[in-house]
Design an enzyme around this catalytic site. Structure first.
Site, PDB file in Angstrom:
ATOM      1  N   THR A 116       0.813  -1.216   0.000  1.00  0.00           N
ATOM      2  CA  THR A 116       0.000   0.000   0.000  1.00  0.00           C
ATOM      3  C   THR A 116       0.845   1.263   0.000  1.00  0.00           C
ATOM      4  OG1 THR A 116      -1.520   1.297   1.361  1.00  0.00           O
ATOM      5  CG2 THR A 116      -0.104  -0.205   2.530  1.00  0.00           C
ATOM      6  N   TYR A 140      -2.042   0.621   9.992  1.00  0.00           N
ATOM      7  CA  TYR A 140      -2.259  -0.099   8.735  1.00  0.00           C
ATOM      8  C   TYR A 140      -0.984  -0.064   7.885  1.00  0.00           C
ATOM      9  CZ  TYR A 140      -3.685  -0.927   3.960  1.00  0.00           C
ATOM     10  OH  TYR A 140      -3.751  -1.400   2.683  1.00  0.00           O
TER      11      TYR A 140
HETATM   12  N1  UFG Z   1     -12.796  10.912   3.091  1.00  0.00           N
HETATM   13  C1  UFG Z   1     -13.755  11.855   3.413  1.00  0.00           C
HETATM   14  N2  UFG Z   1     -15.004  11.426   3.715  1.00  0.00           N
HETATM   15  C2  UFG Z   1     -15.359  10.102   3.705  1.00  0.00           C
HETATM   16  C3  UFG Z   1     -14.378   9.137   3.351  1.00  0.00           C
HETATM   17  C4  UFG Z   1     -13.103   9.587   3.053  1.00  0.00           C
HETATM   18  O1  UFG Z   1     -13.467  13.048   3.449  1.00  0.00           O
HETATM   19  O2  UFG Z   1     -16.526   9.775   4.008  1.00  0.00           O
HETATM   20  C5  UFG Z   1     -11.434  11.367   2.744  1.00  0.00           C
HETATM   21  C6  UFG Z   1     -10.370  10.767   3.657  1.00  0.00           C
HETATM   22  O3  UFG Z   1     -10.244  11.517   4.829  1.00  0.00           O
HETATM   23  C7  UFG Z   1      -9.152  10.809   2.750  1.00  0.00           C
HETATM   24  C8  UFG Z   1      -9.724  10.593   1.343  1.00  0.00           C
HETATM   25  O4  UFG Z   1     -11.125  10.897   1.455  1.00  0.00           O
HETATM   26  O5  UFG Z   1      -8.585  12.086   2.795  1.00  0.00           O
HETATM   27  C9  UFG Z   1      -9.586   9.171   0.869  1.00  0.00           C
HETATM   28  O6  UFG Z   1     -10.043   8.310   1.898  1.00  0.00           O
HETATM   29  P1  UFG Z   1     -10.386   6.767   1.658  1.00  0.00           P
HETATM   30  O7  UFG Z   1     -10.942   6.250   2.934  1.00  0.00           O
HETATM   31  O8  UFG Z   1     -11.195   6.616   0.422  1.00  0.00           O
HETATM   32  O9  UFG Z   1      -8.966   6.114   1.351  1.00  0.00           O
HETATM   33  P2  UFG Z   1      -7.568   6.225   2.147  1.00  0.00           P
HETATM   34  O10 UFG Z   1      -6.700   7.183   1.386  1.00  0.00           O
HETATM   35  O11 UFG Z   1      -7.762   6.491   3.592  1.00  0.00           O
HETATM   36  O12 UFG Z   1      -7.011   4.743   2.052  1.00  0.00           O
HETATM   37  C10 UFG Z   1      -7.037   4.002   0.850  1.00  0.00           C
HETATM   38  C11 UFG Z   1      -7.045   2.533   1.234  1.00  0.00           C
HETATM   39  C12 UFG Z   1      -5.756   2.169   1.884  1.00  0.00           C
HETATM   40  C13 UFG Z   1      -4.586   2.629   1.045  1.00  0.00           C
HETATM   41  C14 UFG Z   1      -4.683   4.080   0.700  1.00  0.00           C
HETATM   42  C15 UFG Z   1      -3.547   4.424  -0.243  1.00  0.00           C
HETATM   43  O13 UFG Z   1      -8.124   2.228   2.115  1.00  0.00           O
HETATM   44  O14 UFG Z   1      -5.748   0.771   2.012  1.00  0.00           O
HETATM   45  O15 UFG Z   1      -5.923   4.318   0.073  1.00  0.00           O
HETATM   46  O16 UFG Z   1      -3.583   5.736  -0.669  1.00  0.00           O
HETATM   47  F1  UFG Z   1      -3.450   2.441   1.742  1.00  0.00           F
END
Ligand code: UFG
Length: 330
Positions: A116, A140
């Site tokens: 990741t 994670y």
């Molecule tokens: N976000 C919001 N509102 C929501 C959901 C997410 O504002 O309801 C924001 C988060 O705070 C973040 C962005 O959108 O800034 C992306 O969040 P995601 O939850 O879609 O994804 P993440 O970047 O947290 O994580 C994902 C995968 C991980 C991986 C990562 C790599 O879940 O396994 O991408 O970039 F490591």
């Protein structure tokens, strides 16, 4: 060839099983069905099992005798990992250690492993390349960085080769709409936005508007799940042809802010859903964008779906399909 796919009933694993099945491989999916689904396994045999169950795992290896393994089985939510670190180190790090132990003891020497972008933490510069230091800021990312370290050490000690693929933000659904995300409580931005558009949630929360980015919200490199699947098939072929161990990023090389994703989701769905700006979510880095030149040059990866609207459209069509299924079942 015979390939054992852990976590192959889950969102990403099921798309890769589809891609490998289409290439004619003999597949066994090993999945505890905690977030995966039996219906998502389009090819091969499904065995319900956990990486923690070493006895069952070894039995399955000895009976199926795979040529290689693709490992998706993991917990993947950044925010949850901050609250439940032991669950993440247990499932992701110890679970993979069990898998590697069984692989070595049964003579299986090739692995494609899901890693990741979270291993980078807050990169000094984006796009980030594989040579950047690993400095995860959440359990994670740490749980996955530890596995990468174990893999590097193992490949020096044994006749064992692997490709670790560092995923950026995987999204979208099978273009023929047979597969897609089906988590009971989804947390990913695009899925949450689409479920809000569909009415499951009253509003979409924006986690943090004070990041050091152009519009103050986090930037991510959103990649279509079928392009990521293609990278796994290429990595498997590379190992099957004798390729040396490698670590590669998988993303498109450009990012979108949370606000931009929301605008795109409103445009694709035609629904002006409610949005609430709120505080930061623990564990979120401000920007993650991939330098994927290694994947493109070494494995000749040529992505097909580098288009945010297209990614969201496939996810939206899948969302509507899921909804229809739920109402038929009710
Ligand atoms: N976000 C919001 N509102 C929501 C959901 C997410 O504002 O309801 C924001 C988060 O705070 C973040 C962005 O959108 O800034 C992306 O969040 P995601 O939850 O879609 O994804 P993440 O970047 O947290 O994580 C994902 C995968 C991980 C991986 C990562 C790599 O879940 O396994 O991408 O970039 F490591």
């Amino acid at each position: 060839m015979k390939i054992l796919v852990t976590g192959g009933a889950g969102y990403i694993g099921s798309h890769v099983v589809k891609a490998l099945g289409l290439e004619g491989h003999d597949l066994l999916v090993y999945d505890n069905l905690s977030t995966g689904h039996e219906w998502a396994v389009m090819y091969g045999t499904l065995v319900k099992g956990d990486l923690a169950d070493r006895v069952l795992l070894e039995k399955v290896f000895r009976e199926f005798r795979p040529d290689a393994v693709i490992n998706f089985a993991a917990s993947i939510q950044v925010e949850e990992s901050v609250r439940r670190p032991l669950a993440y180190y247990g499932n992701n790090t110890v679970g993979t250690l069990n898998l590697l132990d069984v692989m070595v003891r049964t003579g299986v020497r090739c692995l494609v492993h899901s890693s990741t972008a979270a291993v980078y933490g807050i990169p000094e510069a984006v796009p980030v390349s594989e040579t950047a230091p690993l400095a995860p800021i959440n359990p994670y990312g740490s749980s996955k960085a530890m596995v990468e370290r174990i893999l590097a050490d193992l490949s020096l000690a044994e006749d064992f080769r692997y490709v670790a693929i560092r995923y950026f933000n995987v999204a979208g659904a099978d273009v023929a709409c047979r597969l897609g995300q089906a988590y009971r409580e989804p947390t990913h931005l695009i899925t949450r936005a689409l479920k809000t558009a569909h009415g499951r949630y009253g509003r979409l929360q924006v986690f943090g508007t004070d990041y050091p980015t152009a519009d103050g919200t986090c930037i991510r490199d959103y990649i279509h799940v079928d392009d990521l699947s293609a990278a796994h098939v290429l990595a498997f072929n590379y190992l099957a042809e004798g390729g040396a161990s490698e670590v590669v990023n998988c993303g498109y090389g450009h990012g979108f802010s949370v606000r931009e994703v929301i605008e795109a989701a409103k445009h694709v769905t035609g629904i002006d859903f409610s949005v609430e700006e709120t505080g930061r979510r623990p564990g979120d880095p401000p920007a993650l964008i991939a330098d994927s030149s290694r994947l493109r040059t070494l494995l000749k990866w040529e992505p097909q779906y580098d288009d945010l609207d297209f990614i969201i459209r496939t996810a939206w069509e899948w969302e509507l399909t899921l909804k229809r299924r739920e109402s038929c079942a009710a």
